[in-house]
Design an enzyme around this catalytic site. Sequence first.
Site, mmCIF file in Angstrom:
data_model
loop_
_atom_site.group_PDB
_atom_site.id
_atom_site.type_symbol
_atom_site.label_atom_id
_atom_site.label_comp_id
_atom_site.label_asym_id
_atom_site.label_seq_id
_atom_site.Cartn_x
_atom_site.Cartn_y
_atom_site.Cartn_z
ATOM 1 C CB SER A 69 -0.951 0.015 1.191
ATOM 2 O OG SER A 69 -1.972 -0.918 0.969
ATOM 3 C CE LYS A 72 -3.913 0.787 -1.073
ATOM 4 N NZ LYS A 72 -4.478 0.183 0.131
ATOM 5 C CE1 TYR A 196 -4.835 -1.170 -4.190
ATOM 6 C CE2 TYR A 196 -5.526 -3.465 -4.198
ATOM 7 C CZ TYR A 196 -5.125 -2.335 -3.508
ATOM 8 O OH TYR A 196 -5.000 -2.382 -2.148
ATOM 9 C CE1 TYR A 248 -4.533 1.450 4.494
ATOM 10 C CE2 TYR A 248 -2.929 0.346 5.882
ATOM 11 C CZ TYR A 248 -3.366 0.729 4.647
ATOM 12 O OH TYR A 248 -2.643 0.397 3.558
ATOM 13 C CB VAL A 266 0.064 -5.812 4.282
ATOM 14 C CG1 VAL A 266 -1.153 -5.243 4.965
ATOM 15 C CG2 VAL A 266 -0.166 -6.059 2.815
#
Length: 318
Positions: A69, A72, A196, A248, A266
């Site tokens: 991530s 992103k 993605y 998050y 992760v």
Amino acid sequence: MPVTAAPDLQAIVDRIAGEMAAREDRGKVADYIPGLARVDPRHFGIAVTTHDGKVHAAGDADIAFSIQSVSKVFALTIALGKVGDALWKRVGREPSGNAFNSIVQLEAEHGIPRNPFINAGAIVVSDVVLAGHEPKEAIGEILRFVRDLAGDDGIGIDDEVAKGEAETGFRNTALANYMRSFGNIDHPVDQVLGVYFHQCALAMTCRQLARAGRFLMHEGQHPDTGFNIVSPMRARRINALMMLCGHYDGSGEFAFRVGIPGKSGVGGGILCVVPGIASIAVWSPGLNERGNSTLGSLALERLAAATGWSIFNQREPG
Ligand code: GLN
């Protein structure tokens, strides 16, 4: 005025790497795909690139890992370059307070994800990056962009990880289909997810990742070429999103302990940006219960304490 240059960054990162090597409480390695599950939890790496172009690295800073991530941030930068602020009609800018792969807010909020750093938001961003391209071209664009930012053509994509993501991505598929039902995904879901999953599978070392984040400490400018990757205002805003949404439902805790804009993945990597001062990457594959690197977060807490780089510090006058 920025805090004066940290006394001896190499000594600081060496000391942090030494402390992390000795720790037993390393968290749990992501195990939903073999490409992540087999990574040795004993790894720890750190690389700090400073405004003057120096790099201070320690531990496993030159071993490539799955950035997941953290990608992103780069995909968001590309999407903003394509559609500008129109992106904010399709993705919000608020912390979600929910897990990275949560679906719960989407129904009440009509398929508009809270922010671009949770999975739902990143999938919308992939849809934007895909516009006008074949999926392979969009993946190529992301890879070229990251290589250019880092100034390193050795960066690649781990195809086994990408394949694993696709084979196990039931939740991401659900998120994408659900948003498509609200009209917030334009392209076929398998193509959007193809983009993605491949961006998640970017494999980079701490050194490469820290270098790729430099434009965010340099007000949006590529430090090697002097070209604007994004405007200073956009760089500030990406940093703001990293601060509030980059971990998050652990973002508040990260701000509390570290106080530096950061984005986790992760795979155990975290990219942090100290505006005007440093771009930092850490990696340790063991995760806490929120899916953020246990030792990566602790190392950044130690670094912030040793350097005074928390953005909430009272700066020394003149
Ligand atoms: N590939 C992961 C997923 O989509 C990325 C999540 C993460 O790094 N937090 O579930």
